[in-house]
Write a protein that holds these residues in place. Structure first.
Motif, mmCIF file in Angstrom:
data_model
loop_
_atom_site.group_PDB
_atom_site.id
_atom_site.type_symbol
_atom_site.label_atom_id
_atom_site.label_comp_id
_atom_site.label_asym_id
_atom_site.label_seq_id
_atom_site.Cartn_x
_atom_site.Cartn_y
_atom_site.Cartn_z
ATOM 1 N N ASP A 1 40.307 22.103 -3.654
ATOM 2 C CA ASP A 1 41.416 22.935 -4.127
ATOM 3 C C ASP A 1 41.037 24.416 -4.014
ATOM 4 O OD1 ASP A 1 43.300 24.378 -5.577
ATOM 5 O OD2 ASP A 1 43.240 23.060 -7.320
ATOM 6 N N PRO A 2 41.649 25.155 -3.080
ATOM 7 C CA PRO A 2 41.284 26.563 -2.889
ATOM 8 C C PRO A 2 41.408 27.403 -4.158
ATOM 9 C CG PRO A 2 42.666 25.827 -1.077
ATOM 10 C CD PRO A 2 42.665 24.729 -2.110
ATOM 11 N N ALA A 3 42.435 27.166 -4.953
ATOM 12 C CA ALA A 3 42.610 27.944 -6.181
ATOM 13 C C ALA A 3 41.489 27.655 -7.180
ATOM 14 C CB ALA A 3 43.972 27.658 -6.802
ATOM 15 N N ALA A 4 41.109 26.386 -7.303
ATOM 16 C CA ALA A 4 40.029 26.018 -8.222
ATOM 17 C C ALA A 4 38.706 26.616 -7.773
ATOM 18 C CB ALA A 4 39.921 24.497 -8.331
ATOM 19 N N GLY B 1 34.754 39.851 -2.062
ATOM 20 C CA GLY B 1 35.958 39.782 -2.870
ATOM 21 C C GLY B 1 36.561 38.400 -2.991
ATOM 22 N N ARG B 2 37.040 38.116 -4.199
ATOM 23 C CA ARG B 2 37.692 36.833 -4.475
ATOM 24 C C ARG B 2 38.938 36.655 -3.618
ATOM 25 N NH1 ARG B 2 39.736 36.418 -10.254
ATOM 26 N NH2 ARG B 2 37.599 35.891 -10.789
ATOM 27 N N VAL B 3 39.719 37.715 -3.439
ATOM 28 C CA VAL B 3 40.961 37.606 -2.672
ATOM 29 C C VAL B 3 40.670 37.205 -1.230
ATOM 30 C CG1 VAL B 3 42.938 38.896 -1.774
ATOM 31 C CG2 VAL B 3 42.255 39.174 -4.167
ATOM 32 N N ALA B 4 39.698 37.857 -0.600
ATOM 33 C CA ALA B 4 39.347 37.521 0.789
ATOM 34 C C ALA B 4 38.810 36.097 0.874
ATOM 35 C CB ALA B 4 38.323 38.509 1.328
ATOM 36 N N TYR B 5 38.016 35.697 -0.099
ATOM 37 C CA TYR B 5 37.468 34.339 -0.136
ATOM 38 C C TYR B 5 38.604 33.315 -0.273
ATOM 39 C CZ TYR B 5 34.226 30.612 -1.747
ATOM 40 O OH TYR B 5 33.492 29.459 -1.892
ATOM 41 N N ARG B 6 39.508 33.578 -1.188
ATOM 42 C CA ARG B 6 40.638 32.671 -1.418
ATOM 43 C C ARG B 6 41.495 32.531 -0.157
ATOM 44 N NH1 ARG B 6 44.203 29.690 -1.278
ATOM 45 N NH2 ARG B 6 45.634 29.028 -2.903
ATOM 46 N N GLU B 7 41.684 33.619 0.560
ATOM 47 C CA GLU B 7 42.491 33.595 1.781
ATOM 48 C C GLU B 7 41.843 32.746 2.874
ATOM 49 O OE1 GLU B 7 43.041 37.722 2.722
ATOM 50 O OE2 GLU B 7 44.641 37.949 1.225
ATOM 51 N N ARG B 8 40.524 32.724 2.926
ATOM 52 C CA ARG B 8 39.818 31.976 3.969
ATOM 53 C C ARG B 8 39.675 30.488 3.648
ATOM 54 N NH1 ARG B 8 34.010 33.809 5.700
ATOM 55 N NH2 ARG B 8 35.078 35.714 6.252
ATOM 56 N N LEU B 9 39.714 30.123 2.388
ATOM 57 C CA LEU B 9 39.434 28.749 1.983
ATOM 58 C C LEU B 9 40.345 27.684 2.611
ATOM 59 C CD1 LEU B 9 38.461 29.283 -1.743
ATOM 60 C CD2 LEU B 9 37.002 28.305 0.050
ATOM 61 N N PRO B 10 41.653 27.860 2.686
ATOM 62 C CA PRO B 10 42.475 26.784 3.273
ATOM 63 C C PRO B 10 42.067 26.422 4.703
ATOM 64 C CG PRO B 10 43.866 28.294 2.062
ATOM 65 C CD PRO B 10 42.492 28.924 2.137
ATOM 66 N N GLN B 11 41.774 27.399 5.520
ATOM 67 C CA GLN B 11 41.344 27.119 6.900
ATOM 68 C C GLN B 11 40.004 26.396 6.909
ATOM 69 O OE1 GLN B 11 40.935 30.551 9.431
ATOM 70 N NE2 GLN B 11 40.059 29.360 11.089
ATOM 71 N N PHE B 12 39.070 26.862 6.093
ATOM 72 C CA PHE B 12 37.758 26.234 5.997
ATOM 73 C C PHE B 12 37.892 24.768 5.580
ATOM 74 C CE2 PHE B 12 34.222 25.073 3.118
ATOM 75 C CZ PHE B 12 33.167 25.099 4.020
ATOM 76 N N LEU B 13 38.680 24.522 4.534
ATOM 77 C CA LEU B 13 38.826 23.161 4.020
ATOM 78 C C LEU B 13 39.551 22.254 5.010
ATOM 79 C CD1 LEU B 13 39.676 24.131 0.355
ATOM 80 C CD2 LEU B 13 37.544 23.095 1.160
ATOM 81 N N ALA B 14 40.478 22.808 5.778
ATOM 82 C CA ALA B 14 41.188 22.014 6.783
ATOM 83 C C ALA B 14 40.281 21.661 7.953
ATOM 84 C CB ALA B 14 42.415 22.778 7.285
ATOM 85 N N GLU B 15 39.400 22.582 8.323
ATOM 86 C CA GLU B 15 38.497 22.348 9.451
ATOM 87 C C GLU B 15 37.439 21.296 9.124
ATOM 88 O OE1 GLU B 15 35.522 24.885 12.363
ATOM 89 O OE2 GLU B 15 36.932 25.939 11.076
ATOM 90 N N PHE B 16 36.988 21.284 7.878
ATOM 91 C CA PHE B 16 35.938 20.371 7.440
ATOM 92 C C PHE B 16 36.539 19.302 6.531
ATOM 93 C CE2 PHE B 16 33.813 24.477 8.218
ATOM 94 C CZ PHE B 16 33.007 24.088 9.261
ATOM 95 N N GLU B 17 37.144 18.297 7.139
ATOM 96 C CA GLU B 17 37.804 17.233 6.388
ATOM 97 C C GLU B 17 36.783 16.414 5.607
ATOM 98 O OE1 GLU B 17 39.828 15.149 9.526
ATOM 99 O OE2 GLU B 17 41.417 16.669 9.648
ATOM 100 N N GLU B 18 37.215 15.936 4.446
ATOM 101 C CA GLU B 18 36.364 15.113 3.571
ATOM 102 C C GLU B 18 35.083 15.847 3.170
ATOM 103 O OE1 GLU B 18 35.803 11.129 5.139
ATOM 104 O OE2 GLU B 18 37.746 11.234 6.150
ATOM 105 N N LEU B 19 35.172 17.137 3.008
ATOM 106 C CA LEU B 19 34.024 17.972 2.654
ATOM 107 C C LEU B 19 33.451 17.575 1.297
ATOM 108 C CD1 LEU B 19 32.300 20.535 3.278
ATOM 109 C CD2 LEU B 19 33.995 21.798 1.941
ATOM 110 N N ARG B 20 32.133 17.384 1.260
ATOM 111 C CA ARG B 20 31.426 17.085 0.021
ATOM 112 C C ARG B 20 30.061 17.756 0.044
ATOM 113 N NH1 ARG B 20 35.526 16.292 -1.478
ATOM 114 N NH2 ARG B 20 36.565 14.420 -2.143
ATOM 115 N N TYR B 21 29.698 18.314 -1.088
ATOM 116 C CA TYR B 21 28.360 18.863 -1.283
ATOM 117 C C TYR B 21 27.658 17.977 -2.299
ATOM 118 C CZ TYR B 21 29.707 23.295 0.922
ATOM 119 O OH TYR B 21 30.127 24.256 1.802
#
Length: 142
Positions: A22-25, A48-68
């Motif tokens: 969840d990008p917002a979380a 910055g949080r704003v720049a990070y938040r803006e990048r997260l959806p693309q990152f999460l879409a590119e890396f499906e089923e992401l787990r750390y």
């Protein structure tokens, strides 16, 4: 004086947010002036949080089923070192392809309950090796 227990909770909450997808979380776990620093040539640092938040959806879409998965978490005052194994399936890869597994370390600095600075150490050559293999497997199955 810093509180190691608070630092540990902040690091664990940040990782849980990353695993939520969840990008917002995720963005809610970093400070307004968050510094996201990558040591790998393949990574892109930002401020910055704003720049990070803006990048997260693309990152999460590119890396499906992401787990750390945490390998180790060391805390010293307001700083933490979190060794991890990141797994994901590359977007567009074969559904049956093995997940990509990358080991790395986050070096975190916590202010209050938020991550203020993250330095991410991971092997870009290993990422390229595994993602190239996943892409080749997907191409061979077409």
């Amino acid at each position: 004086m810093s509180d190691p227990a608070r630092t540990r909770r902040a690091a664990e909450a940040y990782l849980a947010a990353l695993n939520s997808g969840d990008p917002a979380a995720i963005a809610a776990r970093v400070s307004v002036d968050f510094h996201n620093e990558h040591t790998s040539a393949l990574g892109r640092s930002l401020h910055g949080r704003v720049a990070y938040r803006e990048r997260l959806p693309q990152f999460l879409a590119e890396f499906e089923e992401l787990r750390y998965a945490v390998e180790d978490l060391l805390v010293d005052g307001d700083r933490a070192a979190l060794a991890y194994t990141m797994t994901f399936r590359l977007r567009g890869g074969s559904a049956g392809a093995e997940p990509v597994r990358i080991r790395g370390v986050f070096r975190l600095r916590v202010v209050g309950d938020l991550i203020a600075h993250r330095v991410d150490y991971w092997d870009g050559a290993e990422f390229e090796r595994q993602t190239a293999a996943a892409t080749a497997d997907a191409d061979n199955q077409r």
